[in-house]
Design an enzyme around this catalytic site. Structure first.
Site, PDB file in Angstrom:
ATOM      1  N   ASP A  36      -6.524  -6.341   6.408  1.00  0.00           N
ATOM      2  CA  ASP A  36      -7.443  -5.765   7.896  1.00  0.00           C
ATOM      3  C   ASP A  36      -9.127  -5.842   6.392  1.00  0.00           C
ATOM      4  O   ASP A  36      -8.574  -5.970   4.891  1.00  0.00           O
ATOM      5  CB  ASP A  36      -7.726  -4.707   8.765  1.00  0.00           C
ATOM      6  CG  ASP A  36      -7.195  -3.671   7.917  1.00  0.00           C
ATOM      7  OD1 ASP A  36      -6.931  -3.578   5.672  1.00  0.00           O
ATOM      8  OD2 ASP A  36      -7.222  -2.339   8.151  1.00  0.00           O
ATOM      9  N   GLU A  75      -9.656  -3.156   5.001  1.00  0.00           N
ATOM     10  CA  GLU A  75      -9.879  -2.383   3.769  1.00  0.00           C
ATOM     11  C   GLU A  75      -8.534  -2.854   3.130  1.00  0.00           C
ATOM     12  O   GLU A  75      -8.756  -2.601   1.856  1.00  0.00           O
ATOM     13  CB  GLU A  75      -9.092  -0.962   4.087  1.00  0.00           C
ATOM     14  CG  GLU A  75     -10.399  -0.446   5.221  1.00  0.00           C
ATOM     15  CD  GLU A  75     -11.329  -0.159   4.086  1.00  0.00           C
ATOM     16  OE1 GLU A  75     -11.648   0.474   3.494  1.00  0.00           O
ATOM     17  OE2 GLU A  75     -12.629   0.622   5.270  1.00  0.00           O
ATOM     18  N   HIS A 100      -1.372  -3.645  12.041  1.00  0.00           N
ATOM     19  CA  HIS A 100       0.303  -3.554  11.869  1.00  0.00           C
ATOM     20  C   HIS A 100       1.032  -3.127  12.920  1.00  0.00           C
ATOM     21  O   HIS A 100       0.174  -3.326  13.743  1.00  0.00           O
ATOM     22  CB  HIS A 100       0.636  -1.396  11.301  1.00  0.00           C
ATOM     23  CG  HIS A 100      -0.236  -1.335  10.507  1.00  0.00           C
ATOM     24  ND1 HIS A 100      -1.058  -0.583   9.682  1.00  0.00           N
ATOM     25  CD2 HIS A 100       1.292  -1.370   8.436  1.00  0.00           C
ATOM     26  CE1 HIS A 100      -1.290  -0.753   8.494  1.00  0.00           C
ATOM     27  NE2 HIS A 100      -0.354  -0.729   7.859  1.00  0.00           N
ATOM     28  N   GLU A 143       0.648  -1.307  -0.050  1.00  0.00           N
ATOM     29  CA  GLU A 143       0.089   0.053   0.188  1.00  0.00           C
ATOM     30  C   GLU A 143       0.820   1.010   0.286  1.00  0.00           C
ATOM     31  O   GLU A 143       0.414   2.148  -0.772  1.00  0.00           O
ATOM     32  CB  GLU A 143      -1.133  -0.388   0.957  1.00  0.00           C
ATOM     33  CG  GLU A 143      -2.475  -0.449   1.390  1.00  0.00           C
ATOM     34  CD  GLU A 143      -2.757  -0.711   2.275  1.00  0.00           C
ATOM     35  OE1 GLU A 143      -3.670   0.287   2.657  1.00  0.00           O
ATOM     36  OE2 GLU A 143      -3.138  -1.873   2.862  1.00  0.00           O
ATOM     37  N   ASP A 163      -2.388  -4.728   3.578  1.00  0.00           N
ATOM     38  CA  ASP A 163      -2.580  -5.035   4.548  1.00  0.00           C
ATOM     39  C   ASP A 163      -3.426  -5.812   5.283  1.00  0.00           C
ATOM     40  O   ASP A 163      -4.548  -6.455   4.431  1.00  0.00           O
ATOM     41  CB  ASP A 163      -3.476  -3.705   6.055  1.00  0.00           C
ATOM     42  CG  ASP A 163      -2.048  -2.788   5.221  1.00  0.00           C
ATOM     43  OD1 ASP A 163      -0.978  -3.419   5.546  1.00  0.00           O
ATOM     44  OD2 ASP A 163      -2.285  -0.970   5.436  1.00  0.00           O
ATOM     45  N   TYR A 174       5.024   2.502  11.133  1.00  0.00           N
ATOM     46  CA  TYR A 174       3.703   3.187  10.017  1.00  0.00           C
ATOM     47  C   TYR A 174       2.924   3.512  11.507  1.00  0.00           C
ATOM     48  O   TYR A 174       2.670   3.118  12.357  1.00  0.00           O
ATOM     49  CB  TYR A 174       3.083   1.555   9.609  1.00  0.00           C
ATOM     50  CG  TYR A 174       2.239   2.508   9.053  1.00  0.00           C
ATOM     51  CD1 TYR A 174       2.400   3.107   7.417  1.00  0.00           C
ATOM     52  CD2 TYR A 174       1.052   2.190   8.542  1.00  0.00           C
ATOM     53  CE1 TYR A 174       1.693   3.845   6.464  1.00  0.00           C
ATOM     54  CE2 TYR A 174      -0.500   2.154   8.073  1.00  0.00           C
ATOM     55  CZ  TYR A 174       0.106   3.685   7.040  1.00  0.00           C
ATOM     56  OH  TYR A 174      -0.618   4.075   6.796  1.00  0.00           O
ATOM     57  N   ARG A 222      -0.175   4.737  11.045  1.00  0.00           N
ATOM     58  CA  ARG A 222      -1.567   4.532  11.035  1.00  0.00           C
ATOM     59  C   ARG A 222      -1.972   3.317  11.597  1.00  0.00           C
ATOM     60  O   ARG A 222      -2.018   2.482  10.708  1.00  0.00           O
ATOM     61  CB  ARG A 222      -2.738   5.272  10.169  1.00  0.00           C
ATOM     62  CG  ARG A 222      -2.144   6.822   9.935  1.00  0.00           C
ATOM     63  CD  ARG A 222      -3.216   7.396   8.313  1.00  0.00           C
ATOM     64  NE  ARG A 222      -2.373   6.543   7.434  1.00  0.00           N
ATOM     65  CZ  ARG A 222      -1.367   7.755   6.922  1.00  0.00           C
ATOM     66  NH1 ARG A 222      -1.311   9.007   7.059  1.00  0.00           N
ATOM     67  NH2 ARG A 222      -0.623   7.871   5.380  1.00  0.00           N
TER      68      ARG A 222
END
Length: 781
Positions: A84, A86, A333, A9, A82, A288, A290
């Site tokens: 998850d 999203e 993350h 990403e 990632d 990371y 976020r």
DNA sequence: CAGTGAGCGAGCTTCCGCTTGACTT
């Protein structure tokens, strides 16, 4: 061309992973989502079972074509977004948009960016989890329906360009409700009693002991009676209690806790924190930024341990695995930590250094031993009373993690309980030096800061790490909420003092209620909130997100079809939108304050076309109403009749000058005088209600004089280039932009040609005002 | 950072989550 294409990403991640994987792999990044629902209309085909109409986002067209090209020339494509909801959707959108074939496509995930983790991931590929993707589609479609159906209702019923949404509207509600709690709060007074005792220690030197009474008194009479009793009372040490106390370090940073601590300790806004953290991430200094996870990789824990041993010794180490308690956390993350924990400091701007230092300390502290304290309470009997005085002290026996880091709290510390208490014996008698009974008031709840609002949203499971900062910006940009200060107000309080056998009774005053950089609802925020709450209580429910998250989980588990779930929602929601459009009145938030004593007409406040206004008379009356804008710090909800009447004293004619009248008024930028179509700001020392004609002329003439010196050159056919004298020295004004004049330029001899050169040389930096990305919504081109 | 102080009108505005671009040869 490589045999393998890996898509992640973020570009920073791509760079690191590229190093681990070697020549056989090319690593590229998608920059987050590549497609989204069409911006035209709702982007959902309601006739066709809610089929989403996806389009490649305008700013991703280039990336997508590059990815397509790379995918074509690769044997295998590895989708490494990632793990998850999203991230899974990003992988699926990539597979769809790049038209990847199942047999050449692998889905891989990893939680830490280490060589082992990545090699392990490559050895254990799986397929795209379509149920998880569907949960994301449901999330996306729901948010679109709520946002794009509610916002137009607001345009019709309140004001154009407003917005509503699952997250932002609840964020505003929190602030509105807190403000009303504060408005309705009545402080309750009570008397807090404290005493200063004198004693002698073993060596015969005088020692002091501060103690507080175990109970507060509700009334002055009770407090006086108690002091009266103390006049002749004997004070003896009843017991001494020592108990060990442990303090444990806070877990490593998530996005939300980083924003809170950076706000408390460094005074950063949430956007500022994210911009600085982004820089640190891009330069490879932190992981990371976020994330909702408090987890540290094994490698990170290992290096933290080494650092602690080196710095403080083995006994300061305590390895901890923290677990996330946050509602709806997806933990794709690690926690936010330094990439290389062995780097105690970094190169960079002052802000970067400070934020890094905070992250480093928090990370290290999280793997350190508990602090051990000893809390001592000395209980003191009062003859003739069954109350007790208590003296408390805290002593650190072993500092543990406190050696590097202590988390801050939002509330100011109350009574200070630190420090060592003198040694006392049971049964020892004490003499009181003075005893104070001070009137204290209960505290109203505090207004939210940006960071404490983020904490509350996270607690409610509303919003995600990537959206906290943008959400806070959105509700301010929509003018629902504004950041502001409140000056302290003076409050009197009663102090009763017993000293030398006499009781004195005094009134003291204190400043209270000062607030800085807190979030206040605006009038428009209040009106929108009340309107939405009345007609759409379900959306405004603090549990709405939590409830739909449960539904999304069911979709992800394959128990519910996502379109069915959306259908259930839409069938209930849409009719309410329709009926609200049909049946509700225009919302102006009108409040009737009373009657104007002069005219006998009604005085009301409401939201006008351009903001809050006061109005004398009704619009249906024959005589037209008179209007006046509210001042910036006034609110429809709290303005009084007297304050509203005051507004109509302006604008005020103050006399004539050069045959044109002068008018004093207060505008958006403060008090001013208008004369002959020009505006003259009033200095703070002049009151527009009082100012005389003579003084006004003085101000006008002073401004004319300074304007005369303002223009240095005028160039161009229509005078479009001007060299002006500003507050910060000379500058060039051209087409509504301003340009710096390079140092060491002789301004007096500046030519038109030179000016044009300066303008073209700065063309790329001037005009496009750079906004930090966290607060911005990109518009389709 | 650049000195401001609204008002007839058409057409447009908006959500939440991912993530950072950078004119040419």
């Amino acid at each position: 061309m490589s045999k393998n294409l890996v898509i992640v990403e973020s570009p920073a991640k791509a760079k690191t992973i590229g190093k681990f994987l070697g020549n056989e792999f090319e690593v590229m990044s998608s920059m987050g989502h590549i497609r989204d629902l069409s911006e035209k209309g709702l982007g959902i085909d309601f006739e066709n079972n809610y089929a989403p109409q996806y389009e490649v986002s305008a700013d991703k067209k280039k990336i997508v074509s590059e990815l397509k090209k790379a995918a074509k020339s690769s044997e295998t494509v590895w989708l490494a977004s990632d793990e998850d909801r999203e991230g899974e959707a990003i992988a699926w959108h990539l597979a769809e948009e790049l038209k990847l074939k199942k047999e050449n496509t692998r889905r891989i995930v990893f939680h830490e960016i280490t060589k082992d983790a990545i090699l392990h991931a490559v050895e254990n590929p799986r397929e795209i989890d379509i149920n998880l993707v569907d949960a994301q589609q449901a999330r996306r479609v729901l948010d679109r329906i709520v946002g794009f159906e509610l916002s137009p209702v607001l345009w019709r019923k309140v004001r154009p360009s407003l917005s509503a949404g699952r997250v932002q509207s609840v964020a505003v509600r929190l602030i509105v409700e807190r403000e009303r709690e504060i408005n309705n709060f009545n402080p309750e007074a009570s008397y807090r009693v404290s005493a200063l005792f004198i004693s002698k220690d073993a060596a015969g030197t005088k020692v002091e002991l501060k103690a507080e009474l175990s109970q507060r008194f509700k009334t002055k009479e009770e407090a006086l009676a108690f002091l009266e009793l103390c006049k002749s009372a004997k004070f003896t040490v009843d017991s001494i209690e020592k108990k060990p106390l442990k303090k444990s370090p806070a877990p490593p940073f998530t996005t939300s806790t980083l924003q809170q601590e950076a706000s408390r300790k460094l005074g950063f806004s949430v956007t500022q924190t994210m911009v600085v953290a982004q820089k640190l991430y891009e330069s490879g200094k932190i992981t990371y930024m976020r994330t909702d996870s408090v987890n540290l990789s094994a490698l990170a824990i290992g290096t933290a341990k080494q650092e602690i041993i080196q710095m403080a010794g083995e006994k300061y180490v305590k390895i901890r695995q923290f677990s996330t308690k946050t509602k709806g956390a997806q933990e794709a993350h690690e926690a936010i930590r330094p990439t290389y924990i062995s780097s105690h400091t970094i190169e960079g701007t002052a802000q970067e250094k400070r934020l890094y230092d905070l992250i480093w300390k928090r990370t290290i502290a999280s793997q350190m031993a508990d602090a051990e304290l000893e809390k001592t309470n000395i209980y003191i009997n009062i003859s003739g009373s069954n109350h007790q005085f208590i003296a408390s002290g805290e002593v650190i026996i072993f500092d543990g993690f406190l050696k590097v880091y202590l988390e801050s709290t939002d509330d100011e510390p109350d009574a200070e309980t630190s420090g060592i208490l003198p040694t006392m014996k049971k049964g020892e008698s004490l003499t009181s030096n003075e005893i104070l009974a001070q009137e204290r008031f209960t505290q109203r709840p505090p207004r939210y800061t940006e960071a404490s609002l983020v904490r509350k949203l996270e607690e409610l499971g509303i919003g995600r790490p990537s959206t906290y900062a943008p959400t806070i910006s959105t509700i301010q940009n929509r003018n629902y909420v504004e950041k502001g200060d409140r000056q302290a107000i003076k409050r009197d309080f009663n102090v009763l003092k017993l000293k030398d056998g006499k009781i004195s009774d005094k009134i003291k005053s204190e400043n209270t209620g000062a607030e800085k950089s807190k979030l206040f609802p605006t009038d428009i925020g209040l009106v929108v909130n009340d309107f939405l709450f009345e007609y759409f209580p379900n959306i405004m429910d603090y549990n709405f997100t939590a409830n739909v998250e449960k539904e999304f989980d069911h979709i992800a588990e394959g128990k519910v079809k996502w379109t069915k779930s959306i259908d259930n929602f839409y069938k209930k929601f849409h009719p309410v939108v329709e009926s609200t459009l049909k049946n509700s009145e225009r919302q102006v938030g009108e409040r009737i304050l009373g009657i104007d004593p002069k005219s006998g007409r009604q005085i009301a406040v409401k939201i006008g076309k351009f903001g809050p206004i006061a109005q004398i008379g009704k619009s249906e009356e024959e005589e037209k109403p008179v209007f006046a804008s509210l001042h910036r710090n006034q609110s429809i909800e709290s303005i009084t009749l007297e304050e509203a009447l005051e507004l109509f004293k302006l604008p005020r004619e103050i006399g004539e000058f050069e045959n044109k009248e002068m008018i004093a008024a207060i505008g958006r930028f403060g008090p001013y005088i208008r004369h002959d179509g020009k505006f003259y700001s009033l200095p703070k020392t002049d009151d527009p209600l009082e100012i005389s004609a003579e003084r006004a002329v003085e101000i006008i003439e002073a401004k004319r004089e300074s304007d005369k010196n303002k223009v240095i050159h005028i160039f161009g056919q229509n005078g479009e280039i001007q060299v002006l004298n500003g507050r910060f020295g000379a500058y060039i004004a051209f087409e509504k932009n301003n340009y710096k004049i390079p140092k060491n330029t002789d301004v007096a001899t500046l030519t038109e040609e030179q000016c044009r050169e300066i303008i073209t040389s700065q063309a790329d930096t001037v005009g496009k005002k750079k906004k930090p990305f966290a607060g911005r919504r990109k518009k389709a081109q």
